[in-house]
Scaffold this motif. Structure first.
Motif, PDB file in Angstrom:
ATOM      1  N   THR A 166     -39.238  15.075  60.170  1.00 56.64           N
ATOM      2  CA  THR A 166     -38.084  14.576  59.420  1.00 56.64           C
ATOM      3  C   THR A 166     -38.463  14.161  58.010  1.00 56.64           C
ATOM      4  OG1 THR A 166     -38.403  12.358  60.302  1.00 56.64           O
ATOM      5  CG2 THR A 166     -36.910  13.811  61.518  1.00 56.64           C
ATOM      6  N   ILE A 167     -39.752  14.204  57.718  1.00 55.38           N
ATOM      7  CA  ILE A 167     -40.232  13.811  56.396  1.00 55.38           C
ATOM      8  C   ILE A 167     -40.860  15.019  55.718  1.00 55.38           C
ATOM      9  CG2 ILE A 167     -41.782  12.265  55.136  1.00 55.38           C
ATOM     10  CD1 ILE A 167     -41.624  10.389  57.554  1.00 55.38           C
ATOM     11  N   PRO A 168     -40.422  15.376  54.512  1.00 54.53           N
ATOM     12  CA  PRO A 168     -40.934  16.594  53.859  1.00 54.53           C
ATOM     13  C   PRO A 168     -42.447  16.621  53.698  1.00 54.53           C
ATOM     14  CG  PRO A 168     -38.958  15.827  52.747  1.00 54.53           C
ATOM     15  CD  PRO A 168     -39.336  14.767  53.732  1.00 54.53           C
ATOM     16  N   THR A 169     -43.078  15.467  53.515  1.00 56.04           N
ATOM     17  CA  THR A 169     -44.520  15.461  53.288  1.00 56.04           C
ATOM     18  C   THR A 169     -45.308  15.850  54.530  1.00 56.04           C
ATOM     19  OG1 THR A 169     -44.523  13.094  53.743  1.00 56.04           O
ATOM     20  CG2 THR A 169     -44.434  13.765  51.422  1.00 56.04           C
ATOM     21  N   GLN A 170     -44.648  15.889  55.694  1.00 54.39           N
ATOM     22  CA  GLN A 170     -45.311  16.274  56.927  1.00 54.39           C
ATOM     23  C   GLN A 170     -45.182  17.763  57.233  1.00 54.39           C
ATOM     24  OE1 GLN A 170     -43.586  13.632  59.841  1.00 54.39           O
ATOM     25  NE2 GLN A 170     -44.931  11.943  59.270  1.00 54.39           N
ATOM     26  N   ILE A 171     -44.530  18.497  56.340  1.00 56.41           N
ATOM     27  CA  ILE A 171     -44.321  19.923  56.535  1.00 56.41           C
ATOM     28  C   ILE A 171     -45.511  20.714  56.001  1.00 56.41           C
ATOM     29  CG2 ILE A 171     -42.865  21.891  55.933  1.00 56.41           C
ATOM     30  CD1 ILE A 171     -41.589  19.904  57.906  1.00 56.41           C
ATOM     31  N   ASP A 172     -45.940  21.712  56.783  1.00 54.07           N
ATOM     32  CA  ASP A 172     -47.053  22.567  56.364  1.00 54.07           C
ATOM     33  C   ASP A 172     -46.579  23.834  55.644  1.00 54.07           C
ATOM     34  OD1 ASP A 172     -48.779  21.832  59.470  1.00 54.07           O
ATOM     35  OD2 ASP A 172     -48.953  20.854  57.507  1.00 54.07           O
ATOM     36  N   TYR A 173     -45.455  24.383  56.099  1.00 58.24           N
ATOM     37  CA  TYR A 173     -44.962  25.649  55.540  1.00 58.24           C
ATOM     38  C   TYR A 173     -43.465  25.548  55.268  1.00 58.24           C
ATOM     39  CZ  TYR A 173     -49.333  27.412  57.497  1.00 58.24           C
ATOM     40  OH  TYR A 173     -50.657  27.605  57.813  1.00 58.24           O
ATOM     41  N   TRP A 174     -43.070  26.131  54.131  1.00 63.11           N
ATOM     42  CA  TRP A 174     -41.664  26.180  53.734  1.00 63.11           C
ATOM     43  C   TRP A 174     -41.248  27.624  53.501  1.00 63.11           C
ATOM     44  CZ3 TRP A 174     -38.771  21.823  53.730  1.00 63.11           C
ATOM     45  CH2 TRP A 174     -39.415  20.584  53.610  1.00 63.11           C
ATOM     46  N   GLY A 175     -39.980  27.925  53.780  1.00 59.90           N
ATOM     47  CA  GLY A 175     -39.410  29.179  53.337  1.00 59.90           C
ATOM     48  C   GLY A 175     -38.974  29.050  51.889  1.00 59.90           C
ATOM     49  N   GLN A 176     -38.409  30.130  51.351  1.00 58.49           N
ATOM     50  CA  GLN A 176     -38.016  30.133  49.940  1.00 58.49           C
ATOM     51  C   GLN A 176     -36.646  29.509  49.725  1.00 58.49           C
ATOM     52  OE1 GLN A 176     -37.499  32.652  51.938  1.00 58.49           O
ATOM     53  NE2 GLN A 176     -35.442  33.379  51.449  1.00 58.49           N
ATOM     54  N   GLY A 177     -35.894  29.311  50.803  1.00 63.82           N
ATOM     55  CA  GLY A 177     -34.583  28.673  50.709  1.00 63.82           C
ATOM     56  C   GLY A 177     -33.444  29.675  50.587  1.00 63.82           C
ATOM     57  N   THR A 178     -32.284  29.247  51.036  1.00 62.22           N
ATOM     58  CA  THR A 178     -31.066  30.047  50.898  1.00 62.22           C
ATOM     59  C   THR A 178     -29.938  29.120  50.461  1.00 62.22           C
ATOM     60  OG1 THR A 178     -29.612  31.657  51.999  1.00 62.22           O
ATOM     61  CG2 THR A 178     -30.410  29.829  53.355  1.00 62.22           C
ATOM     62  N   GLN A 179     -29.167  29.562  49.472  1.00 63.73           N
ATOM     63  CA  GLN A 179     -28.132  28.709  48.877  1.00 63.73           C
ATOM     64  C   GLN A 179     -26.872  28.720  49.737  1.00 63.73           C
ATOM     65  OE1 GLN A 179     -28.074  26.806  45.812  1.00 63.73           O
ATOM     66  NE2 GLN A 179     -26.161  26.077  46.724  1.00 63.73           N
ATOM     67  N   VAL A 180     -26.361  27.542  50.008  1.00 63.45           N
ATOM     68  CA  VAL A 180     -25.061  27.370  50.665  1.00 63.45           C
ATOM     69  C   VAL A 180     -24.145  26.628  49.708  1.00 63.45           C
ATOM     70  CG1 VAL A 180     -23.826  26.256  52.561  1.00 63.45           C
ATOM     71  CG2 VAL A 180     -26.008  27.413  52.996  1.00 63.45           C
ATOM     72  N   THR A 181     -23.004  27.210  49.414  1.00 62.94           N
ATOM     73  CA  THR A 181     -22.038  26.581  48.532  1.00 62.94           C
ATOM     74  C   THR A 181     -20.703  26.476  49.257  1.00 62.94           C
ATOM     75  OG1 THR A 181     -23.131  27.522  46.582  1.00 62.94           O
ATOM     76  CG2 THR A 181     -20.888  26.687  46.291  1.00 62.94           C
ATOM     77  N   VAL A 182     -20.181  25.266  49.345  1.00 60.59           N
ATOM     78  CA  VAL A 182     -18.919  25.015  50.033  1.00 60.59           C
ATOM     79  C   VAL A 182     -17.902  24.578  48.988  1.00 60.59           C
ATOM     80  CG1 VAL A 182     -17.766  23.784  51.890  1.00 60.59           C
ATOM     81  CG2 VAL A 182     -20.216  24.299  52.060  1.00 60.59           C
ATOM     82  N   SER A 183     -16.849  25.352  48.850  1.00 57.87           N
ATOM     83  CA  SER A 183     -15.815  25.036  47.873  1.00 57.87           C
ATOM     84  C   SER A 183     -14.701  24.210  48.511  1.00 57.87           C
ATOM     85  CB  SER A 183     -15.230  26.324  47.291  1.00 57.87           C
ATOM     86  OG  SER A 183     -14.601  27.076  48.306  1.00 57.87           O
ATOM     87  N   SER A 184     -14.109  23.360  47.716  1.00 58.57           N
ATOM     88  CA  SER A 184     -13.038  22.487  48.236  1.00 58.57           C
ATOM     89  C   SER A 184     -11.671  23.144  48.106  1.00 58.57           C
ATOM     90  CB  SER A 184     -13.055  21.160  47.483  1.00 58.57           C
ATOM     91  OG  SER A 184     -12.905  21.375  46.096  1.00 58.57           O
TER      92      SER A 184
END
Length: 123
Positions: free
Chosen positions: A105-123
């Motif tokens: 639950t804490i980012p500093t404890q993560i060993d590997y990350w993906g590159q990320g994917t953008q989620v945009t929610v419009s109102s």
């Protein structure tokens, strides 16, 4: 080494749904848990959900309070993928979503990350 590749992000209206995928490869025999984080502009990376599995206790899912009842994490061991089903999306869910190894639950404890994917929610 572990490689993580996210997909499935996009633009959706409030109340809509998306399913994110995280394909993992590399030293998969060492993977027993995967998590999802999100990071909105100007904010810190934040835990969203996690899943762990082993032969004696099966599979366990974990959720941040702000997604409980709306998001569902699951995995397909045959495909080497973990999914994040997001329902009842809100504009405040707009962020880049990352999968991460191991579950923490804490980012500093993560060993590997993906590159990320953008989620945009419009109102």
């Amino acid at each position: 080494q572990v490689q993580l590749v996210e997909s499935g992000g996009g633009l959706v209206q409030a109340g809509g749904s998306l399913r994110l995928s995280c394909a993992f490869s590399g030293r998969t025999s060492s993977i027993y848990s995967i998590g999802w984080f999100c990071q909105a502009p100007g904010k810190e990376r934040e835990f969203v959900a996690g899943i762990s599995w082993n032969s004696w206790s099966g599979t366990t899912a974990y959720y941040a309070d702000f997604v409980k009842g709306r998001f569902t994490i699951s995995r397909d061991s045959a495909k080497g993928e973990v999914y994040l089903r997001m329902d009842a999306l809100r504009p405040e869910d707009t962020a880049v979503y990352y999968c991460a190894v191991p579950f923490a639950t804490i980012p500093t404890q993560i060993d590997y990350w993906g590159q990320g994917t953008q989620v945009t929610v419009s109102s």
